[in-house]
Each structure stands twice: as C-alpha cells, then as structure tokens.
Design a protein around this motif. Structure first.
Motif, PDB file in Angstrom:
ATOM      1  N   GLY A  42       0.980  -1.219   0.033  1.00 32.51           N
ATOM      2  CA  GLY A  42      -0.045  -0.118  -0.041  1.00 32.51           C
ATOM      3  C   GLY A  42       0.844   1.282   0.034  1.00 32.51           C
ATOM      4  N   ASN A  43       1.811   1.323   0.719  1.00 33.15           N
ATOM      5  CA  ASN A  43       2.853   2.407   1.061  1.00 33.15           C
ATOM      6  C   ASN A  43       3.624   2.560  -0.586  1.00 33.15           C
ATOM      7  OD1 ASN A  43       2.322   3.202   3.273  1.00 33.15           O
ATOM      8  ND2 ASN A  43       3.941   1.705   4.358  1.00 33.15           N
ATOM      9  N   THR A  44       3.783   1.454  -1.044  1.00 36.23           N
ATOM     10  CA  THR A  44       4.603   1.741  -2.585  1.00 36.23           C
ATOM     11  C   THR A  44       3.608   2.377  -3.538  1.00 36.23           C
ATOM     12  OG1 THR A  44       6.006  -0.301  -1.905  1.00 36.23           O
ATOM     13  CG2 THR A  44       5.760   0.128  -4.211  1.00 36.23           C
ATOM     14  N   LYS A  45       2.211   1.679  -3.227  1.00 34.39           N
ATOM     15  CA  LYS A  45       1.360   2.109  -4.459  1.00 34.39           C
ATOM     16  C   LYS A  45       1.259   3.744  -4.021  1.00 34.39           C
ATOM     17  CE  LYS A  45      -1.323  -1.923  -5.292  1.00 34.39           C
ATOM     18  NZ  LYS A  45      -2.466  -2.605  -5.216  1.00 34.39           N
ATOM     19  N   GLN A  46       1.126   4.351  -2.857  1.00 37.74           N
ATOM     20  CA  GLN A  46       1.109   5.638  -2.746  1.00 37.74           C
ATOM     21  C   GLN A  46       1.992   6.464  -3.209  1.00 37.74           C
ATOM     22  OE1 GLN A  46      -0.295   6.722   1.525  1.00 37.74           O
ATOM     23  NE2 GLN A  46      -1.236   4.567   1.670  1.00 37.74           N
ATOM     24  N   THR A  47       3.190   5.948  -3.048  1.00 40.62           N
ATOM     25  CA  THR A  47       4.390   6.595  -3.403  1.00 40.62           C
ATOM     26  C   THR A  47       4.524   6.896  -4.974  1.00 40.62           C
ATOM     27  OG1 THR A  47       5.675   5.959  -1.607  1.00 40.62           O
ATOM     28  CG2 THR A  47       6.987   6.729  -3.377  1.00 40.62           C
ATOM     29  N   GLY A  48       4.156   5.675  -5.514  1.00 41.71           N
ATOM     30  CA  GLY A  48       4.161   5.637  -6.900  1.00 41.71           C
ATOM     31  C   GLY A  48       2.895   6.815  -7.495  1.00 41.71           C
ATOM     32  N   ASP A  49       1.877   6.974  -6.578  1.00 41.13           N
ATOM     33  CA  ASP A  49       0.848   7.879  -7.233  1.00 41.13           C
ATOM     34  C   ASP A  49       1.399   9.208  -7.058  1.00 41.13           C
ATOM     35  OD1 ASP A  49      -0.953   5.920  -8.081  1.00 41.13           O
ATOM     36  OD2 ASP A  49      -2.007   5.962  -6.178  1.00 41.13           O
ATOM     37  N   LYS A  50       2.213   9.319  -5.925  1.00 41.45           N
ATOM     38  CA  LYS A  50       2.470  10.682  -5.814  1.00 41.45           C
ATOM     39  C   LYS A  50       3.860  11.229  -6.847  1.00 41.45           C
ATOM     40  CE  LYS A  50       1.952  10.685  -0.693  1.00 41.45           C
ATOM     41  NZ  LYS A  50       2.557  10.578   0.660  1.00 41.45           N
ATOM     42  N   LEU A  51       4.558  10.236  -7.172  1.00 40.95           N
ATOM     43  CA  LEU A  51       5.513  10.356  -8.271  1.00 40.95           C
ATOM     44  C   LEU A  51       4.906  10.632  -9.546  1.00 40.95           C
ATOM     45  CD1 LEU A  51       8.239   7.629  -7.522  1.00 40.95           C
ATOM     46  CD2 LEU A  51       8.771  10.172  -7.327  1.00 40.95           C
ATOM     47  N   LYS A  52       3.692   9.830  -9.796  1.00 43.32           N
ATOM     48  CA  LYS A  52       2.988  10.061 -11.058  1.00 43.32           C
ATOM     49  C   LYS A  52       2.300  11.640 -10.797  1.00 43.32           C
ATOM     50  CE  LYS A  52      -0.549   8.245 -13.802  1.00 43.32           C
ATOM     51  NZ  LYS A  52      -1.522   7.120 -13.867  1.00 43.32           N
ATOM     52  N   GLN A  53       2.004  11.791  -9.965  1.00 39.31           N
ATOM     53  CA  GLN A  53       1.349  13.434  -9.956  1.00 39.31           C
ATOM     54  C   GLN A  53       2.336  14.417 -10.056  1.00 39.31           C
ATOM     55  OE1 GLN A  53      -0.622  13.985  -5.989  1.00 39.31           O
ATOM     56  NE2 GLN A  53      -2.417  14.664  -7.095  1.00 39.31           N
ATOM     57  N   ALA A  54       3.510  14.147  -9.242  1.00 39.18           N
ATOM     58  CA  ALA A  54       4.477  15.253  -9.580  1.00 39.18           C
ATOM     59  C   ALA A  54       5.022  15.373 -10.940  1.00 39.18           C
ATOM     60  CB  ALA A  54       5.844  14.815  -8.691  1.00 39.18           C
ATOM     61  N   GLY A  55       5.117  14.214 -11.781  1.00 42.20           N
ATOM     62  CA  GLY A  55       5.467  14.192 -13.141  1.00 42.20           C
ATOM     63  C   GLY A  55       4.660  15.105 -13.927  1.00 42.20           C
ATOM     64  N   GLN A  56       3.362  14.755 -13.642  1.00 43.72           N
ATOM     65  CA  GLN A  56       2.175  15.490 -14.382  1.00 43.72           C
ATOM     66  C   GLN A  56       2.257  16.999 -14.094  1.00 43.72           C
ATOM     67  OE1 GLN A  56       0.026  14.246 -16.481  1.00 43.72           O
ATOM     68  NE2 GLN A  56       0.699  12.242 -16.298  1.00 43.72           N
ATOM     69  N   LYS A  57       2.467  17.309 -12.827  1.00 42.91           N
ATOM     70  CA  LYS A  57       2.844  18.878 -12.564  1.00 42.91           C
ATOM     71  C   LYS A  57       4.005  19.497 -13.363  1.00 42.91           C
ATOM     72  CE  LYS A  57       0.814  19.058  -8.144  1.00 42.91           C
ATOM     73  NZ  LYS A  57       1.141  19.335  -6.676  1.00 42.91           N
ATOM     74  N   ILE A  58       5.132  18.595 -13.473  1.00 43.34           N
ATOM     75  CA  ILE A  58       6.385  19.257 -14.103  1.00 43.34           C
ATOM     76  C   ILE A  58       5.948  19.101 -15.595  1.00 43.34           C
ATOM     77  CG2 ILE A  58       8.674  18.403 -14.843  1.00 43.34           C
ATOM     78  CD1 ILE A  58       9.013  17.105 -12.189  1.00 43.34           C
ATOM     79  N   LYS A  59       5.277  18.319 -16.216  1.00 41.50           N
ATOM     80  CA  LYS A  59       4.976  18.270 -17.541  1.00 41.50           C
ATOM     81  C   LYS A  59       3.777  19.510 -17.935  1.00 41.50           C
ATOM     82  CE  LYS A  59       2.163  15.328 -20.851  1.00 41.50           C
ATOM     83  NZ  LYS A  59       1.547  14.074 -20.934  1.00 41.50           N
ATOM     84  N   HIS A  60       3.102  19.862 -16.734  1.00 41.65           N
ATOM     85  CA  HIS A  60       2.201  20.927 -17.128  1.00 41.65           C
ATOM     86  C   HIS A  60       3.080  22.229 -17.076  1.00 41.65           C
ATOM     87  CE1 HIS A  60      -1.570  23.234 -17.046  1.00 41.65           C
ATOM     88  NE2 HIS A  60      -1.203  23.874 -15.917  1.00 41.65           N
ATOM     89  N   THR A  61       3.979  22.215 -16.270  1.00 38.87           N
ATOM     90  CA  THR A  61       4.633  23.668 -16.033  1.00 38.87           C
ATOM     91  C   THR A  61       5.404  23.825 -17.313  1.00 38.87           C
ATOM     92  OG1 THR A  61       4.861  23.129 -13.768  1.00 38.87           O
ATOM     93  CG2 THR A  61       6.672  24.685 -14.769  1.00 38.87           C
ATOM     94  N   PHE A  62       6.133  22.734 -17.964  1.00 39.95           N
ATOM     95  CA  PHE A  62       6.958  23.030 -19.220  1.00 39.95           C
ATOM     96  C   PHE A  62       6.060  22.952 -20.336  1.00 39.95           C
ATOM     97  CE2 PHE A  62      10.344  21.068 -16.683  1.00 39.95           C
ATOM     98  CZ  PHE A  62      11.340  22.190 -16.791  1.00 39.95           C
ATOM     99  N   LYS A  63       4.876  22.846 -20.329  1.00 41.82           N
ATOM    100  CA  LYS A  63       3.779  22.991 -21.344  1.00 41.82           C
ATOM    101  C   LYS A  63       3.475  24.343 -21.525  1.00 41.82           C
ATOM    102  CE  LYS A  63       0.400  19.970 -23.558  1.00 41.82           C
ATOM    103  NZ  LYS A  63      -0.617  19.032 -23.010  1.00 41.82           N
ATOM    104  N   HIS A  64       3.115  25.132 -20.520  1.00 41.14           N
ATOM    105  CA  HIS A  64       2.970  26.592 -20.621  1.00 41.14           C
ATOM    106  C   HIS A  64       3.944  27.611 -20.342  1.00 41.14           C
ATOM    107  CE1 HIS A  64      -1.068  24.710 -19.155  1.00 41.14           C
ATOM    108  NE2 HIS A  64      -1.191  24.910 -20.758  1.00 41.14           N
TER     109      HIS A  64
END
Length: 64
Positions: A42-64
């Motif tokens: 469960g902890n690993t899945k939560q960490t993976g989701d947080k990393l995925k979310q951070a990646g989306q934020k970075i992607k969004h930042t560079f897109k604009h």
C-alpha cells in the motif's frame, strides 16, 4: 490521481498494519508477515501515485 484510488491505497496500508498488529498480538508470525507485506504494498502504491502526480505537474509546467 483519483480520490478513490488514494482511499483504496490508504485502506490497503491500514489493513496491512492492522493485520500485522493482530498477528503480533496472537503470536502468529505468518499473519504478521502478511500484514507487513500488505502495508508495504500500500505504501509503495501511494508513493508511485505521488511520483506520477509530480510528473504531471512538471509536464504541465513546461507545457505552458
């Protein structure tokens, strides 16, 4: 990440912690080990989701 996914992963972590505690209280090493594994999963899945979310934020930042 959806709220439902987040809740499922937190529930899995909590279930594992509970199982681990009950196993320890009963002296059941197998149950304790299973609980530890579920908690880690469960902890690993939560960490993976947080990393995925951070990646989306970075992607969004560079897109604009």
């Amino acid at each position: 990440m959806s709220i439902g996914k987040n809740l499922r992963h937190k529930a899995e972590t909590a279930e594992g912690a509970t199982k681990k505690t009950v196993g320890k209280a009963l002296g059941n090493e197998r149950m304790e080990a299973e609980g530890s594994a579920e908690q880690a999963k469960g902890n690993t899945k939560q960490t993976g989701d947080k990393l995925k979310q951070a990646g989306q934020k970075i992607k969004h930042t560079f897109k604009h």
